[in-house]
Design a protein around this motif. Structure first.
Motif, PDB file in Angstrom:
ATOM      1  N   ARG A 191       8.721   2.211 -10.186  1.00 60.69           N
ATOM      2  CA  ARG A 191       7.885   3.192 -10.878  1.00 60.69           C
ATOM      3  C   ARG A 191       6.593   2.507 -11.338  1.00 60.69           C
ATOM      4  NH1 ARG A 191      11.266   3.843 -16.524  1.00 60.69           N
ATOM      5  NH2 ARG A 191      10.432   1.990 -17.538  1.00 60.69           N
ATOM      6  N   ARG A 192       5.602   3.341 -11.653  1.00 61.44           N
ATOM      7  CA  ARG A 192       4.359   2.805 -12.210  1.00 61.44           C
ATOM      8  C   ARG A 192       4.653   2.195 -13.575  1.00 61.44           C
ATOM      9  NH1 ARG A 192       1.990   7.923 -12.138  1.00 61.44           N
ATOM     10  NH2 ARG A 192       2.430   8.565 -10.099  1.00 61.44           N
ATOM     11  N   VAL A 193       3.859   1.226 -13.967  1.00 61.15           N
ATOM     12  CA  VAL A 193       4.005   0.627 -15.287  1.00 61.15           C
ATOM     13  C   VAL A 193       3.711   1.686 -16.332  1.00 61.15           C
ATOM     14  CG1 VAL A 193       3.061  -1.082 -16.886  1.00 61.15           C
ATOM     15  CG2 VAL A 193       3.411  -1.690 -14.496  1.00 61.15           C
ATOM     16  N   ARG A 194       4.546   1.747 -17.334  1.00 60.01           N
ATOM     17  CA  ARG A 194       4.374   2.727 -18.416  1.00 60.01           C
ATOM     18  C   ARG A 194       3.715   2.105 -19.605  1.00 60.01           C
ATOM     19  NH1 ARG A 194       9.964   6.137 -18.099  1.00 60.01           N
ATOM     20  NH2 ARG A 194       9.470   7.128 -16.132  1.00 60.01           N
TER      21      ARG A 194
ATOM     22  N   ALA B  34       0.835  -1.207   0.000  1.00 59.99           N
ATOM     23  CA  ALA B  34       0.000   0.000   0.000  1.00 59.99           C
ATOM     24  C   ALA B  34       0.866   1.252   0.000  1.00 59.99           C
ATOM     25  CB  ALA B  34      -0.948  -0.012   1.195  1.00 59.99           C
ATOM     26  N   ALA B  35       1.942   1.239   0.783  1.00 58.06           N
ATOM     27  CA  ALA B  35       2.838   2.398   0.848  1.00 58.06           C
ATOM     28  C   ALA B  35       3.466   2.663  -0.513  1.00 58.06           C
ATOM     29  CB  ALA B  35       3.908   2.181   1.913  1.00 58.06           C
ATOM     30  N   ILE B  36       3.900   1.607  -1.203  1.00 56.22           N
ATOM     31  CA  ILE B  36       4.492   1.778  -2.532  1.00 56.22           C
ATOM     32  C   ILE B  36       3.472   2.423  -3.470  1.00 56.22           C
ATOM     33  CG2 ILE B  36       5.291   0.530  -4.587  1.00 56.22           C
ATOM     34  CD1 ILE B  36       6.630  -1.488  -2.598  1.00 56.22           C
ATOM     35  N   GLU B  37       2.264   1.896  -3.482  1.00 59.68           N
ATOM     36  CA  GLU B  37       1.236   2.437  -4.379  1.00 59.68           C
ATOM     37  C   GLU B  37       0.884   3.876  -4.026  1.00 59.68           C
ATOM     38  OE1 GLU B  37      -1.395  -0.714  -6.334  1.00 59.68           O
ATOM     39  OE2 GLU B  37      -1.356  -1.281  -4.204  1.00 59.68           O
ATOM     40  N   GLU B  38       0.777   4.199  -2.737  1.00 57.56           N
ATOM     41  CA  GLU B  38       0.454   5.562  -2.315  1.00 57.56           C
ATOM     42  C   GLU B  38       1.562   6.539  -2.687  1.00 57.56           C
ATOM     43  OE1 GLU B  38      -0.263   5.174   1.879  1.00 57.56           O
ATOM     44  OE2 GLU B  38      -2.047   3.944   1.550  1.00 57.56           O
TER      45      GLU B  38
ATOM     46  N   ALA C 152       7.650  -4.975  -3.696  1.00 56.57           N
ATOM     47  CA  ALA C 152       7.788  -4.449  -5.054  1.00 56.57           C
ATOM     48  C   ALA C 152       7.739  -5.583  -6.079  1.00 56.57           C
ATOM     49  CB  ALA C 152       9.092  -3.663  -5.192  1.00 56.57           C
ATOM     50  N   ARG C 153       8.388  -6.703  -5.764  1.00 52.14           N
ATOM     51  CA  ARG C 153       8.344  -7.851  -6.684  1.00 52.14           C
ATOM     52  C   ARG C 153       6.925  -8.379  -6.850  1.00 52.14           C
ATOM     53  NH1 ARG C 153      13.346  -8.941  -4.011  1.00 52.14           N
ATOM     54  NH2 ARG C 153      12.356 -10.395  -2.572  1.00 52.14           N
ATOM     55  N   ARG C 154       6.158  -8.401  -5.774  1.00 52.93           N
ATOM     56  CA  ARG C 154       4.755  -8.842  -5.876  1.00 52.93           C
ATOM     57  C   ARG C 154       3.949  -7.886  -6.753  1.00 52.93           C
ATOM     58  NH1 ARG C 154       5.810  -9.869  -0.528  1.00 52.93           N
ATOM     59  NH2 ARG C 154       4.696  -8.025   0.198  1.00 52.93           N
ATOM     60  N   LEU C 155       4.209  -6.600  -6.617  1.00 48.65           N
ATOM     61  CA  LEU C 155       3.497  -5.619  -7.438  1.00 48.65           C
ATOM     62  C   LEU C 155       3.925  -5.700  -8.906  1.00 48.65           C
ATOM     63  CD1 LEU C 155       3.435  -2.614  -4.957  1.00 48.65           C
ATOM     64  CD2 LEU C 155       1.505  -4.053  -5.655  1.00 48.65           C
ATOM     65  N   VAL C 156       5.179  -6.096  -9.153  1.00 45.66           N
ATOM     66  CA  VAL C 156       5.611  -6.349 -10.532  1.00 45.66           C
ATOM     67  C   VAL C 156       4.821  -7.531 -11.089  1.00 45.66           C
ATOM     68  CG1 VAL C 156       7.511  -7.207 -11.968  1.00 45.66           C
ATOM     69  CG2 VAL C 156       7.924  -5.358 -10.333  1.00 45.66           C
ATOM     70  N   ALA C 157       4.698  -8.593 -10.305  1.00 45.46           N
ATOM     71  CA  ALA C 157       3.958  -9.778 -10.748  1.00 45.46           C
ATOM     72  C   ALA C 157       2.498  -9.439 -11.043  1.00 45.46           C
ATOM     73  CB  ALA C 157       4.053 -10.882  -9.704  1.00 45.46           C
ATOM     74  N   ALA C 158       1.954  -8.473 -10.301  1.00 41.74           N
ATOM     75  CA  ALA C 158       0.571  -8.034 -10.514  1.00 41.74           C
ATOM     76  C   ALA C 158       0.474  -6.987 -11.628  1.00 41.74           C
ATOM     77  CB  ALA C 158      -0.001  -7.467  -9.218  1.00 41.74           C
ATOM     78  N   ARG C 159       1.613  -6.663 -12.248  1.00 40.83           N
ATOM     79  CA  ARG C 159       1.706  -5.689 -13.342  1.00 40.83           C
ATOM     80  C   ARG C 159       1.274  -4.283 -12.942  1.00 40.83           C
ATOM     81  NH1 ARG C 159      -0.259  -9.777 -18.044  1.00 40.83           N
ATOM     82  NH2 ARG C 159       1.645 -10.999 -18.030  1.00 40.83           N
TER      83      ARG C 159
END
Length: 80
Positions: free
Chosen positions: A77-80, A9-13, A47-54
């Protein structure tokens, strides 16, 4: 909420509030300002989990890298 969920959540915020990249330490500091160093590897894992979730990309020197093989300092960074 688990620490893992808090870090995700912190990464996304943080990314929603910034136009560029963040360091995993930014998320770790948000979750635990005094013991953030203990959360560095869990923050990288989040961060790796969020990469896996694209949802995000992990970069080194501005280039997207495979999170499974990235060693050393990374940025998120956010996916571009």
């Amino acid at each position: 909420m688990s620490v893992d969920s808090e870090l995700e959540a912190a990464i996304e915020e943080l990314l929603a509030a910034r136009s560029g990249t963040i360091c995993p330490s930014d998320a770790a500091r948000r979750v635990s300002p005094t013991d953030w160093r203990d959360l560095m590897e869990p923050a990288r894992a989040a961060a790796r989990r969020l990469v896996a979730a694209r949802k995000v990309e992990i970069t080194q020197k501005g280039e997207v890298v495979d999170p499974a093989t990235a060693r050393g300092p990374i940025r998120i960074r956010r996916v571009r």
